[in-house]
Design a protein around this motif. Structure first.
Motif, short mmCIF file in Angstrom:
data_model
loop_
_atom_site.label_atom_id
_atom_site.label_comp_id
_atom_site.label_asym_id
_atom_site.label_seq_id
_atom_site.Cartn_x
_atom_site.Cartn_y
_atom_site.Cartn_z
N LEU A 108 16.57 12.54 28.22
CA LEU A 108 16.73 13.60 27.21
C LEU A 108 18.14 13.60 26.64
O LEU A 108 18.34 13.81 25.43
CB LEU A 108 16.39 14.95 27.83
CG LEU A 108 14.94 15.11 28.31
CD1 LEU A 108 14.75 16.47 28.97
CD2 LEU A 108 13.97 14.94 27.15
N MET A 109 19.14 13.33 27.48
CA MET A 109 20.52 13.24 27.00
C MET A 109 20.67 12.08 26.02
O MET A 109 21.34 12.18 24.99
CB MET A 109 21.47 13.06 28.19
CG MET A 109 22.95 13.07 27.81
SD MET A 109 24.01 12.72 29.24
CE MET A 109 23.49 14.01 30.37
N CYS A 110 20.03 10.95 26.37
CA CYS A 110 20.06 9.79 25.50
C CYS A 110 19.47 10.12 24.13
O CYS A 110 20.09 9.83 23.09
CB CYS A 110 19.29 8.64 26.13
SG CYS A 110 19.06 7.21 25.05
N LEU A 111 18.30 10.73 24.10
CA LEU A 111 17.65 11.05 22.83
C LEU A 111 18.50 12.01 21.99
O LEU A 111 18.61 11.86 20.77
CB LEU A 111 16.27 11.65 23.07
CG LEU A 111 15.23 10.76 23.75
CD1 LEU A 111 13.87 11.42 23.72
CD2 LEU A 111 15.16 9.39 23.09
N GLU A 112 19.12 12.96 22.66
CA GLU A 112 19.97 13.92 21.94
C GLU A 112 21.14 13.20 21.26
O GLU A 112 21.44 13.44 20.10
CB GLU A 112 20.50 14.98 22.91
CG GLU A 112 21.39 16.01 22.25
CD GLU A 112 21.91 17.05 23.23
OE1 GLU A 112 22.78 17.85 22.84
OE2 GLU A 112 21.45 17.06 24.40
N GLN A 113 21.79 12.30 21.99
CA GLN A 113 22.94 11.59 21.41
C GLN A 113 22.50 10.63 20.32
O GLN A 113 23.16 10.52 19.28
CB GLN A 113 23.69 10.84 22.51
CG GLN A 113 24.44 11.76 23.46
CD GLN A 113 25.59 11.06 24.17
OE1 GLN A 113 26.05 10.01 23.76
NE2 GLN A 113 26.05 11.65 25.26
N VAL A 114 21.40 9.93 20.54
CA VAL A 114 20.91 8.98 19.54
C VAL A 114 20.53 9.70 18.25
O VAL A 114 20.85 9.25 17.14
CB VAL A 114 19.72 8.17 20.09
CG1 VAL A 114 19.01 7.41 18.97
CG2 VAL A 114 20.20 7.20 21.16
N MET A 115 19.87 10.84 18.36
CA MET A 115 19.46 11.58 17.16
C MET A 115 20.66 12.19 16.44
O MET A 115 20.56 12.54 15.26
CB MET A 115 18.45 12.67 17.52
CG MET A 115 17.08 12.13 17.94
SD MET A 115 16.35 11.01 16.70
CE MET A 115 16.08 12.14 15.33
N SER A 116 21.80 12.30 17.13
CA SER A 116 23.01 12.79 16.47
C SER A 116 23.84 11.64 15.89
O SER A 116 24.94 11.85 15.40
CB SER A 116 23.86 13.59 17.45
OG SER A 116 24.43 12.76 18.45
N GLN A 118 24.81 8.77 17.60
CA GLN A 118 25.63 8.04 18.57
C GLN A 118 24.77 7.04 19.35
O GLN A 118 23.55 7.12 19.34
CB GLN A 118 26.28 9.02 19.55
CG GLN A 118 27.16 10.06 18.89
CD GLN A 118 27.78 10.99 19.92
OE1 GLN A 118 28.54 10.57 20.79
NE2 GLN A 118 27.45 12.26 19.85
N ARG A 119 25.44 6.12 20.01
CA ARG A 119 24.72 5.20 20.90
C ARG A 119 24.88 5.68 22.33
O ARG A 119 25.92 6.21 22.71
CB ARG A 119 25.27 3.77 20.77
CG ARG A 119 24.49 2.79 21.67
CD ARG A 119 24.76 1.35 21.30
NE ARG A 119 26.16 1.02 21.46
CZ ARG A 119 26.73 -0.02 20.89
NH1 ARG A 119 26.05 -0.77 20.07
NH2 ARG A 119 28.00 -0.30 21.11
N TRP A 120 23.83 5.45 23.13
CA TRP A 120 23.85 5.88 24.53
C TRP A 120 23.38 4.72 25.41
O TRP A 120 22.30 4.18 25.22
CB TRP A 120 22.93 7.08 24.73
CG TRP A 120 23.12 7.80 26.02
CD1 TRP A 120 23.90 8.90 26.25
CD2 TRP A 120 22.50 7.52 27.28
NE1 TRP A 120 23.81 9.30 27.56
CE2 TRP A 120 22.97 8.48 28.22
CE3 TRP A 120 21.61 6.53 27.71
CZ2 TRP A 120 22.57 8.48 29.54
CZ3 TRP A 120 21.21 6.53 29.04
CH2 TRP A 120 21.69 7.50 29.93
N LEU A 121 24.23 4.35 26.36
CA LEU A 121 23.87 3.34 27.34
C LEU A 121 23.81 3.98 28.72
O LEU A 121 24.67 4.80 29.05
CB LEU A 121 24.89 2.20 27.37
CG LEU A 121 24.98 1.30 26.13
CD1 LEU A 121 26.04 0.23 26.36
CD2 LEU A 121 23.65 0.65 25.81
N ASP A 122 22.81 3.60 29.49
CA ASP A 122 22.72 4.11 30.85
C ASP A 122 24.03 3.83 31.58
O ASP A 122 24.57 2.73 31.48
CB ASP A 122 21.56 3.41 31.58
CG ASP A 122 21.18 4.13 32.85
OD1 ASP A 122 21.92 3.98 33.85
OD2 ASP A 122 20.16 4.82 32.85
N PRO A 123 24.60 4.83 32.27
CA PRO A 123 25.88 4.64 32.95
C PRO A 123 25.91 3.42 33.87
O PRO A 123 26.95 2.78 34.02
CB PRO A 123 26.05 5.94 33.74
CG PRO A 123 25.28 6.96 32.97
CD PRO A 123 24.10 6.22 32.40
#
Length: 208
Positions: A108-116, A118-123
């Motif tokens: 859910l954190m990933c989707l939130e950042q992507v829709m804003s 930004q890129r999100w990579l698993d830590p």
């Protein structure tokens, strides 16, 4: 909230993803069991795609989206990813990568950042992502102007935008704008990725 196209060849995973996303307020545009089927879906504003599927892998979908200049973001969901595949995904400006072992909150954190935007990579992939970068990317400091290099070094030192502005005679707003331009040029998503990449480049220069 996102309107998500989900692609995974395991029915139980599809059902679990739908439950997690729906409970968080996201909509499900479609559920498919192959990359080809996902690409055929009209509508939806984000792809959540399994890395390994028959009928088109997650990377196949990503390549196709980029080839046809489809602006919709794509998030890969995977049990594991090798360095070569991660390197290609980064080169294709992947929007997000989530490990299947992650907690639902990570997705859910990933989707939130992507829709804003930004890129999100698993830590857990950060070290591997640094190793996946090409030699040209490792020497990032040579790609930047002297002013931009100064800003990057101060970011690595842990200074805030306001403090960087005071050091360099810039407004806080100008520092923020410049940083976002640097993010785009170096293909990083945020301050943390920039600092990690720059620190590796500075170490390489020092060791040369």
């Amino acid at each position: 909230m996102a309107n998500v196209i989900i692609a995974d060849d395991h029915p139980l995973i599809l059902a679990g993803l739908e439950a997690v996303l729906s409970a968080a307020g996201h909509k499900i545009a479609a559920q498919t069991s192959s990359g080809e089927a996902a690409l055929a879906v009209d509508g939806g504003d984000l792809f959540l795609v399994d890395m390994k599927m028959p009928g088109g892998t997650g990377l196949d979908v990503l390549r196709a989206l980029r080839d046809r200049q489809d602006p919709r973001p794509l998030v890969l969901l995977t049990e594991a990813i090798d360095t070569a595949s991660l390197r290609e995904a980064l080169a294709l400006n992947i929007n997000g990568v989530v490990m299947k072992a992650s907690a639902p909150a990570q997705l859910l954190m990933c989707l939130e950042q992507v829709m804003s935007g930004q890129r999100w990579l698993d830590p857990s992939l950060m070290d591997q992502a640094m190793a996946a970068r090409t030699p040209a990317e490792e020497n990032i400091l040579t790609q930047l102007s002297a002013r931009d290099q100064s800003i990057v070094r101060l970011v690595v030192s842990g200074l805030r935008n306001r403090d960087i502005g005071e050091r360099l005679g810039m407004t806080e707003g100008n520092v923020k704008v410049t940083l976002h331009r640097i993010y785009e040029r170096l293909n990083v998503a945020n301050r943390v990725e920039l600092a990690m990449l720059a620190r590796d480049a500075m170490d390489a220069i020092a060791a040369a």
